[in-house]
Every structure is written in C-alpha cells, then in structure tokens.
Write an enzyme that holds these catalytic residues in place. Structure first.
Site, short mmCIF file in Angstrom:
data_model
loop_
_atom_site.label_atom_id
_atom_site.label_comp_id
_atom_site.label_asym_id
_atom_site.label_seq_id
_atom_site.Cartn_x
_atom_site.Cartn_y
_atom_site.Cartn_z
N ARG A 35 0.84 -1.21 0.00
CA ARG A 35 0.00 0.00 0.00
C ARG A 35 0.88 1.26 0.00
NH1 ARG A 35 -4.63 0.59 4.49
NH2 ARG A 35 -2.87 1.19 5.79
N LYS A 53 -2.48 7.07 0.96
CA LYS A 53 -2.27 7.40 2.37
C LYS A 53 -1.17 8.45 2.41
CE LYS A 53 -2.16 4.94 6.80
NZ LYS A 53 -3.27 5.62 7.44
N GLU A 111 -16.21 6.33 5.44
CA GLU A 111 -15.44 5.70 6.52
C GLU A 111 -15.38 6.69 7.67
OE1 GLU A 111 -11.34 5.19 5.31
OE2 GLU A 111 -11.33 7.10 4.26
N1 PMP Z 1 -9.28 4.89 6.91
C1 PMP Z 1 -8.38 5.85 7.14
C2 PMP Z 1 -8.67 7.23 6.66
C3 PMP Z 1 -7.20 5.56 7.82
O1 PMP Z 1 -6.29 6.51 8.04
C4 PMP Z 1 -6.97 4.24 8.27
C5 PMP Z 1 -5.69 3.89 8.97
N2 PMP Z 1 -5.58 4.47 10.23
C6 PMP Z 1 -7.96 3.27 8.04
C7 PMP Z 1 -9.09 3.63 7.33
C8 PMP Z 1 -7.77 1.86 8.49
O2 PMP Z 1 -6.78 1.23 7.71
P1 PMP Z 1 -5.86 0.08 8.32
O3 PMP Z 1 -6.77 -1.00 8.75
O4 PMP Z 1 -5.00 -0.32 7.17
O5 PMP Z 1 -5.11 0.67 9.43
#
Ligand code: PMP
Length: 285
Positions: free
Chosen positions: A52, A151, A184
C-alpha cells in the site's frame, strides 16, 4: 524514554532524527505513510502495508529510495532497537527538501523515517461498551480531487472531521462522500451487521482500503458470515443490528450510537464480538 529512529539508511537517537524545513513533506504534506502493528514480535501484514505504501508513492510519482526488502528489514531493526515486540510502527516517506515552490521535481533526498513506539488505544471501556460517534459535516475528499486510497501526509480532510467529532465529545466521526453515502471514519473503516450479514462500503465510496478491514472480511468468510461491499447511507447505519470500526490502531471496536440513534440494543453485538475474538486470535497466531 528516548526512542531510536530509522532515518534513511541508519538508526539514530530521537534527538538526531531531523528533517529540513524545506522538506515538502512539511511544507505541503507531500509524502506518504503507513501505520503498522507488531504483535509478539511479528509485524501484522507487513507485505500488505508495504504494497500500500508503494502504491501510494506511485500514485504521487514518488520513488521510494529503498527496496521493499530493505524497508521490511528496517522495520524489524527499528522494533529491535527500541526493544519492542508489541508496538506501533509509523513509516514515512517525504518528498524531500526542495524550494518554496510546489514543484516536486525540484526536491531531492526523499526522507525515509521509521518510528516504533507503544500504542495508545482507545480506553478499554470503549471496547467493552462501544463508541458513540457523530457524522461530520466535512465530506470525505472526492477521488477526482485526491484519491482517499493514497495514504498521504496530508490528513487535513480527516482532521477537520476529527475536530467535529471531538467538539461533539466523540473520539471518532463518520465521514460521508460527496454523494452523501457512507465512506469511513476519520482513521477507521466502518462495518454494519444487518440480518446476520456484514456490509461495508466499497473502495470507490471514497475510502482507504484498510488492511484491518480486509483481514476482518477474510475472517468473516472463514467463519461463515456473509460479507459484502455495499453502498450504505446513514439510514443503513441507524437501522443496523450492529456496527463496528476497524483500523490498525483501533483493531475492531464496536459502535453503539450514531448521531444520537442507538444501534441495535446499544451494546456490542454478537457478530462484532465474534469477529473481535477472531481478529485477536489472528494477530497473535
Ligand atoms: N481509513 C483511514 C482514513 C485511515 O487513516 C486508516 C488507517 N488508520 C484506516 C481507514 C484503516 O486502515 P488500516 O486497517 O490499514 O489501518
């Protein structure tokens, strides 16, 4: 306790870990990052996080000056240097030092930084009793403006929504996309349970495709729980039997109230509990 930080090609004491004020990571949020967890000395889904990170970097034309293998080794070395077996790892790649103009082509020396620390999860009672969240007025940024799948070091969209949550005494806030669909939360993905079926917004709803999210979807499948990606509205959330969030830092955390509506019976539901247990077993396996 002073930490040991990985900077570019070596481990240095925290006070020597410095970036230039001309680094575009600082000036413009131009860079990418990852957050990972280590459980009993094993980094959870390291390859998925590195993939990622590399995808985020590719999307912004940033070349990471290390191979994935070297980065993986650096993560392990940073954990060891900080005597951490259970910790949180922050991986950062900045655009590097440049001029005061935007031009990323005038930047050199992208900085690779790895920080390993202990993690402060939400307080234990939130896991036992469930979170209250509110919908933020700040929409998740549109993919056509900046893909939420990157990200990047620019998290102001999420921080604006987080501020709204905090102003309403909530530690998380729900974000909708420009169509008013559920995307989200500010740092976590969202799931609902309805009639025994697990539902979560698809990547094109404007989400970061969470690694915890994907792990939970796999666990549901193994456990015989029907799980699918679906476009969700706030109505689907308000009328759900259960709701929970997933994220590297949060793991799996129940949600029991959204915008003043009680979800299900107002406490963590059976499928949420089952998946939480399955997730704990997975990360410790
Ligand atoms: N959405 C956002 C905006 C995030 O920054 C994150 C990570 N903190 C997630 C979802 C969750 O992703 P992950 O399970 O890969 O940590």
């Amino acid at each position: 306790m002073a930490r040991t930080i990985f900077m570019n090609d070596r481990l240095v004491p925290e006070e020597e870990a410095r970036v230039s004020v001309f680094d575009h990571g600082l000036l413009y949020g131009d860079g990418v990052f990852e957050g990972l967890r280590s459980y009993s000395g094993h980094v959870f889904r390291l390859d998925a996080h590195l993939d990622r990170l590399w995808d985020s970097a590719r999307a912004i034309c940033l070349e990471i000056p290390l191979t994935k293998e070297a980065m993986a080794q650096a993560v392990i070395d940073t954990l060891a240097a900080n005597s951490l077996t259970d910790g949180y790892i922050r991986l950062i790649v900045t655009r590097g030092g440049g001029t005061l103009g935007l031009d990323p082509n005038r930047c050199s020396n992208p900085q690779v930084i790895i920080i390993a620390d202990t993690i402060s999860l939400y307080p234990r009672e939130f896991y036992e009793q469930g979170l209250r969240i509110v919908t933020a007025a700040t929409q998740r940024i549109q993919s056509a403006a900046l893909s939420p799948r990157i990200k990047s070091l620019n998290y102001l969209n999420n921080i604006m929504a987080k501020l709204e949550g905090l102003q309403a005494s909530c530690v998380e806030a729900l974000m909708l996309n420009h169509k008013g669909e559920v995307a989200e939360c500010t740092g976590d993905n969202i799931f609902v349970v309805r009639s025994g079926r697990l539902l979560t917004p698809p990547p094109d709803a404007g989400i970061l495709e969470g690694i915890t999210r994907n792990a939970v979807m796999e666990l549901a499948e193994t456990d015989g729980i029907d799980c699918r990606e679906a476009t969700l509205t706030r109505h689907d959330l308000y009328t759900a039997d259960e709701c929970f969030l997933t994220g590297t830092a949060a793991e799996v955390i129940p949600v029991v109230e959204i915008d003043g509506r009680t979800i299900g019976h107002g406490n963590p539901g059976p499928i949420t509990r089952r998946l939480t247990d399955a997730f704990h077993a997975l990360v410790r396996a």
